[in-house]
Design a protein around this motif. Structure first.
Motif: not given
Ligand SMILES: [Zn+2]
Length: 409
Positions: A128-139
């Motif tokens: 969950k943390g990994f997926d969330a931060v991956m999305r923020l990395r793009k955003a």
């Protein structure tokens, strides 16, 4: 010649004596020189310091801003780990994303342009943390470059299922792997596992290495030994390493030489270490902060970073790295301009080296990542907690933070 924008009359960290102009074109720095000739809009900065942005080498986005969910009384490491482990069971991806975004937006306004984020992976939180931060990395790519270090905060060998999740994250784009050897009953075994996974995926390593003041035994020497055995010099960093603050000079010098020879870098996290260490003392409380300035003199690369924001590990935080440099200088009793300039380098140039960044610097051809501080030198910035005034990421203005104006009578 014509430019998209010219930043006039700034000083650079590597040559504070001279003022230069920076010409930006197509997201890159096209020219750096005094009295640059060329057309285009311009901004003048009156001799203020321009840098390529601050760098967090060690920041936990996934567990930030959870103070309201944790009731902590003792302020010890054990209590912080337990409180966050309990709170973590209630984390959702949307919740992680919202809290992490808050920290990122503060970091942007504090002049940070690059972040290594440590993200917890285990069978309870999954990815969950990994997926969330991956999305923020793009955003947030418009303002920040984020790399993700997945790591087992609650143990690796003692926590079945964790290794498979770490591997899955690495397959899905995690940039490197971390470890937390003191959370396993066999710390050396964890160190060995982490090196073997790092070799398999060809990634760097960033350990949360030790977190106590017992200098009678340590895992630093084992990390240096394994770094050399695997040929991983220049690709390993160790964080906290609070034991270094508790070592007599001769032992400290011996360990510093091992670190320098093996090519292992050290990240000091002063806000957390000052908060958590020495809780067993009721007077003469030790600082518990590894003396990075003394490591630098022995040839060890070091960085300073924020670590945590508003959680049981560090119930403070504004994501300001200039504040972190100032806090370290204060705790380490550094007052000479050269020492303060070293502290500045540990949140900028030295952090870039620790992250093995291929490009970092204000020079023709580089990406136009530029932050202007309300100071004329690195030492002044650290001493006076200079505010960032404006920032650019790949040539696009990413924030503005005007200097305060007084309304005099
Ligand atoms: Zn950490």
């Amino acid at each position: 010649m014509s430019f998209d924008l010219i930043l006039r009359d700034v000083r650079l960290p590597e040559n504070e004596a001279e003022c230069v102009d920076i010409g930006l074109s197509g997201g890159r720095i096209a020219a750096v020189m005094p009295a640059l000739k060329g057309d285009g809009p311009s901004l003048a900065f009156g001799g203020r310091l321009a840098l390529p942005g601050f760098i967090e080498t060690h920041l936990h986005l996934d567990k930030a801003c959870i103070l309201d969910r944790c009731a902590c009384a003792k302020g010890t490491l054990e209590e912080a780990i337990a409180a966050v482990a309990a709170a973590k069971r209630g984390f959702t991806e949307a919740d992680i994303e919202a809290r992490a975004a808050k920290v990122l937006e503060r970091a942007i306004a504090q002049g940070t342009t690059r972040i290594r984020s440590h993200v917890e992976v285990d069978p309870r939180i999954g990815l969950k943390g990994f997926d969330a931060v991956m999305r923020l990395r793009k955003a947030y790519a418009w303002a920040l470059d984020i790399e993700i270090c997945v790591f087992p905060q609650e143990g690796l060998l003692n926590d079945p299922g964790t290794e498979a999740l770490l591997r899955q994250a690495l397959k899905q784009g995690a940039h490197l792997i971390g470890g937390c050897p003191y959370t396993d009953t066999d710390p050396f075994g964890q160190i060995e596992r982490i090196f073997s996974i790092a070799r398999e995926f060809d990634v760097d390593i960033d350990f949360h290495l030790d977190f106590d003041l017992d200098a009678s035994r340590n895992t630093i020497e084992e990390v240096c030994r394994q770094t050399e055995a695997h040929g991983w010099g220049g690709r390993v960093a160790i964080g906290h390493v609070t034991k270094l603050s508790a070592m007599p000079a001769a032992q400290f010098d011996h360990i510093a030489r091992l670190l320098a020879d093996a090519g292992v870098a050290v990240t000091v996290l002063p806000a957390t270490d000052l908060f958590l260490m020495g809780r067993g003392f009721d007077h003469n409380v030790p600082r518990g902060v590894a003396p990075a300035h003394r490591l630098l003199r022995q040839g060890v690369n070091c960085s300073l970073s924020t670590n945590n924001v508003l959680n049981p590990f560090t119930p403070f935080g504004d994501a300001s790295l200039v504040r972190m440099a100032n806090l370290f200088a204060n705790a380490a009793q550094l007052g000479r301009p050269q020492d303060m300039a070293d502290c500045f380098d540990m949140v900028t140039r030295r952090s870039a080296k620790l992250l093995n960044l291929s490009s970092y610097g204000i020079a023709a051809g580089a990406e136009a990542d530029i932050v202007v501080l309300d100071a004329q030198s690195r030492a002044q910035a650290v001493a006076e907690l200079a505010q960032p005034l404006i920032g650019f990421k790949r040539g696009r203005q990413s924030f503005t933070r005007p200097a305060p104006a007084l309304n005099k009578p």
